[in-house]
Write an enzyme that holds these catalytic residues in place. Structure first.
Site, PDB file in Angstrom:
ATOM      1  N   LYS A  12       0.849  -1.192   0.000  1.00  0.00           N
ATOM      2  CA  LYS A  12       0.000   0.000   0.000  1.00  0.00           C
ATOM      3  C   LYS A  12       0.884   1.241   0.000  1.00  0.00           C
ATOM      4  O   LYS A  12       1.507   1.581   0.990  1.00  0.00           O
ATOM      5  CB  LYS A  12      -0.932   0.051   1.216  1.00  0.00           C
ATOM      6  CG  LYS A  12      -2.025   1.107   0.965  1.00  0.00           C
ATOM      7  CD  LYS A  12      -2.620   1.719   2.206  1.00  0.00           C
ATOM      8  CE  LYS A  12      -1.809   2.760   2.861  1.00  0.00           C
ATOM      9  NZ  LYS A  12      -1.622   4.022   2.106  1.00  0.00           N
ATOM     10  N   THR A  42       5.876   7.325  14.000  1.00  0.00           N
ATOM     11  CA  THR A  42       5.918   6.489  15.192  1.00  0.00           C
ATOM     12  C   THR A  42       4.505   6.271  15.728  1.00  0.00           C
ATOM     13  O   THR A  42       4.159   5.191  16.205  1.00  0.00           O
ATOM     14  CB  THR A  42       6.844   7.136  16.236  1.00  0.00           C
ATOM     15  OG1 THR A  42       8.159   7.157  15.669  1.00  0.00           O
ATOM     16  CG2 THR A  42       6.887   6.367  17.539  1.00  0.00           C
ATOM     17  N   GLU A  58       9.955   0.960  10.517  1.00  0.00           N
ATOM     18  CA  GLU A  58      11.001   1.959  10.317  1.00  0.00           C
ATOM     19  C   GLU A  58      10.322   3.304  10.552  1.00  0.00           C
ATOM     20  O   GLU A  58       9.517   3.738   9.741  1.00  0.00           O
ATOM     21  CB  GLU A  58      11.570   1.800   8.903  1.00  0.00           C
ATOM     22  CG  GLU A  58      12.965   2.323   8.788  1.00  0.00           C
ATOM     23  CD  GLU A  58      12.978   3.706   8.235  1.00  0.00           C
ATOM     24  OE1 GLU A  58      12.964   4.656   9.060  1.00  0.00           O
ATOM     25  OE2 GLU A  58      12.981   3.859   7.005  1.00  0.00           O
ATOM     26  N   CYS A  74      13.629  10.437   7.467  1.00  0.00           N
ATOM     27  CA  CYS A  74      13.524   9.979   8.852  1.00  0.00           C
ATOM     28  C   CYS A  74      14.858  10.133   9.565  1.00  0.00           C
ATOM     29  O   CYS A  74      14.899  10.274  10.776  1.00  0.00           O
ATOM     30  CB  CYS A  74      13.045   8.536   8.872  1.00  0.00           C
ATOM     31  SG  CYS A  74      13.883   7.514   7.683  1.00  0.00           S
ATOM     32  N   GLU A  98      10.222  15.338  16.044  1.00  0.00           N
ATOM     33  CA  GLU A  98      10.565  15.283  14.623  1.00  0.00           C
ATOM     34  C   GLU A  98       9.737  16.334  13.867  1.00  0.00           C
ATOM     35  O   GLU A  98       8.503  16.342  13.960  1.00  0.00           O
ATOM     36  CB  GLU A  98      10.234  13.890  14.098  1.00  0.00           C
ATOM     37  CG  GLU A  98      10.513  13.734  12.614  1.00  0.00           C
ATOM     38  CD  GLU A  98      10.367  12.291  12.141  1.00  0.00           C
ATOM     39  OE1 GLU A  98       9.273  11.713  12.294  1.00  0.00           O
ATOM     40  OE2 GLU A  98      11.351  11.750  11.608  1.00  0.00           O
TER      41      GLU A  98
END
Ligand code: NAI
Ligand code: MG
Length: 500
Positions: free
Chosen positions: A198, A253, A273, A307, A404
């Site tokens: 996907k 996350t 990941e 990332c 982040e």
């Protein structure tokens, strides 16, 4: 489409964008069961680029059925490793033959500069498939000498078989659409799994073009199914599906946690990941001609939508002003514009949502006392552009230092010694990457050992290779992508014990 200068775009790409793109299930291109489509946008204008079939639970069901059948009954399991490897290699050749098309699709759908997609995303994807093609014939078990104290005198022959985990669901993000598809598909195919992929709803196009090449390469039907759609619907259905043996995810996350919960139903295997807030540490003895541009590209590459972006820049105090000045000067020089303009060095962020998220972080930083040494604002009125930004006067408790941002924003902070910087660099929930810039090789390797990070770059940054494992410590993820380590994600070990 109206505002894109059609003369620049590869005609094969224009015809690809004309009609709503279908999904790939059991080797056929089909509409969604619901008949619905969703738009994908050109982030440099905010206009609709193409319509794409909108997969949901019913389509995921069909795709999983097809992958299940291909795994349990199809010709795929009976193929030799060498035959599998050759198919994967052929796919790499086809990607290279269609490099221009992929570069345009990535640039249009994601916003990244065409020049970058040509030089990095597409060649890296082809290289990854070639690397994994080589592994198809090298997935080996062991022979294991046994002692078994309660059967004295008996002799055994014992060995392990490494077998594919089965049907794999793969959910990927929008920052490197083709490359993330390659990172996921390559090892799954090399190990003999079957896949339901996907792509991200923001950038489904290159994965769908890749699907066409997968069919052209001759992979048996059902081995790779591609279902575009939204995360909360298609993604969630895939993660929870009882007939999926493993889920591989790259993204936030927050969603990583949802995936873990969704996987609990049938205890499917999970690899993740996730995010990062990676420290990039410059010592005063670094070669500044390398370190300063390295720190700038460490954060600004892919518009900070990496990332592993070097988003916390720690600079030894004696050289703090010099490095900040240098990185800020680089930031100001970056040419921001449409990815199709050959002069562009940084394109727009991928979506309005990301633009708002990044601008929200900038406001939060300023309200907590941060200052901009470069940038600090949204750019222009059209499209999702943000100025490359260097923030100073930041402290560890600020949101811009802890969280982040996933945009072209770096926070720069001084430090006074190697002993002081290690706990500060490690003081974060993430542990994806870290950078060190110094001429002292002992210090560099000592520091590399101290960082809680899945990748440490010394006097370089953002160096990726199909052979180099990539993944996170702490909340940056589970398992590794690339290298031979990734094969562990897609295989399970069977112990065979024979009394002879
Ligand atoms: P996201 O984690 O929501 O999206 C990534 C993928 O997960 C997409 O394919 C999406 O459709 C899917 N997804 C979303 N919700 C799902 C669910 N409930 N179940 C199953 N699949 C689901 O990331 P998003 O919202 O695009 O970006 C938000 C933030 O995530 C970014 O600002 C960045 O911090 C981080 N991110 C990290 C990436 C990385 O490479 N580690 C890549 C993309 C985003
Ligand atoms: Mg999301």
């Amino acid at each position: 489409m109206a505002t894109i200068s059609t003369t620049q775009i590869d005609p094969r790409v224009l015809s690809f964008l004309e009609k709503p793109r279908k999904m790939l299930i059991n080797g056929k291109w089909v509409d969604a069961v619901s008949g619905k489509t969703f738009p994908t946008y050109d982030p440099s204008t905010g206009e609709v680029l193409a319509q794409v079939a909108e997969g949901d639970r019913a389509d995921i069901d069909l795709a999983v059925k097809s992958a299940r059948k291909a795994f349990d009954e199809g010709p795929w399991r009976k193929m030799t490793p060498s035959e599998r490897g050759r198919l994967i290699w052929k796919l790499a050749d086809l990607i290279e033959q269609h490099l221009e098309e992929f570069a345009f699709l990535e640039s249009l759908d994601n916003g990244k500069p065409l020049t970058v997609a040509r030089a990095a995303d597409v060649p890296l994807a082809a290289d990854l498939f070639r690397y994994m093609a080589g592994w198809a014939t090298k997935i080996e078990g062991n022979t294991i000498p046994l002692s078994v104290p309660y059967t004295p005198g008996a002799k055994y022959l014992s060995y392990t078989l490494r077998e594919p985990v089965g049907v794999v669901g793969q959910i990927i993000p929008w920052n490197f659409p083709l490359l993330m598809a390659a990172w996921k598909l390559g090892p799954a195919l090399a190990t003999g799994c079957t896949v339901v992929l996907k792509p991200a709803e923001q950038t489904p196009l290159s994965a769908l073009r890749l699907g066409e090449l997968i069919v052209e390469a001759g992979f048996p039907e059902g081995v790779v199914n591609i279902v575009p759609g939204y995360g909360e619907t298609a993604g969630a259905a895939l993660a929870a599906h009882a007939d999926v043996d493993k889920i591989a995810f790259t993204g936030s996350t927050e969603v990583g946690r949802l995936i873990v919960h969704a996987a609990a139903g049938n205890l499917k295997r999970v690899s993740l990941e996730l995010g990062g807030k990676s420290p990039n540490v410059i010592f005063k003895d670094a070669d500044m001609d390398v370190a300063i541009p390295g720190a700038a590209s460490g954060i600004f590459f892919n518009h900070g939508q990496c990332c592993c972006a070097g988003s916390r820049l720690y600079i030894e105090k004696e050289v703090f002003d010099k490095v900040v000045e240098g990185v800020a000067a680089s930031a100001k020089k970056i040419r921001v514009g449409s990815g199709l303009d050959p002069k562009t060095q940084m394109g727009p962020l991928v979506s309005e949502e990301q633009l708002n998220r990044v601008c929200g972080y900038l406001e939060s930083g300023f309200s907590q006392g941060a200052k901009a040494a470069a940038g600090g604002h949204k750019k222009g009125d059209k499209g999702y552009f943000v100025e490359p930004t260097v923030l100073v006067d930041t402290t560890e408790d600020m949101k811009v230092v802890q969280e982040e941002i996933f945009g072209p924003v770096v926070v720069a902070m001084p430090f006074s010694s190697a002993d002081e910087i290690v706990p500060r660099a490690n003081d974060n929930v993430y542990g994806l990457a870290a950078g060190i810039w110094t001429r002292d090789i002992s210090k560099a390797h000592r520091m590399a050992e101290s960082f809680q990070a899945g990748t440490v770059w010394i006097n370089c940054y953002n160096i990726f290779d199909a052979a180099l494992p990539f993944g996170g410590y702490k909340q940056s993820g589970w398992g590794r992508e690339m290298g031979h380590e990734v094969l562990n994600n897609y295989t399970q070990t069977k112990a065979v014990c024979a009394r002879i």
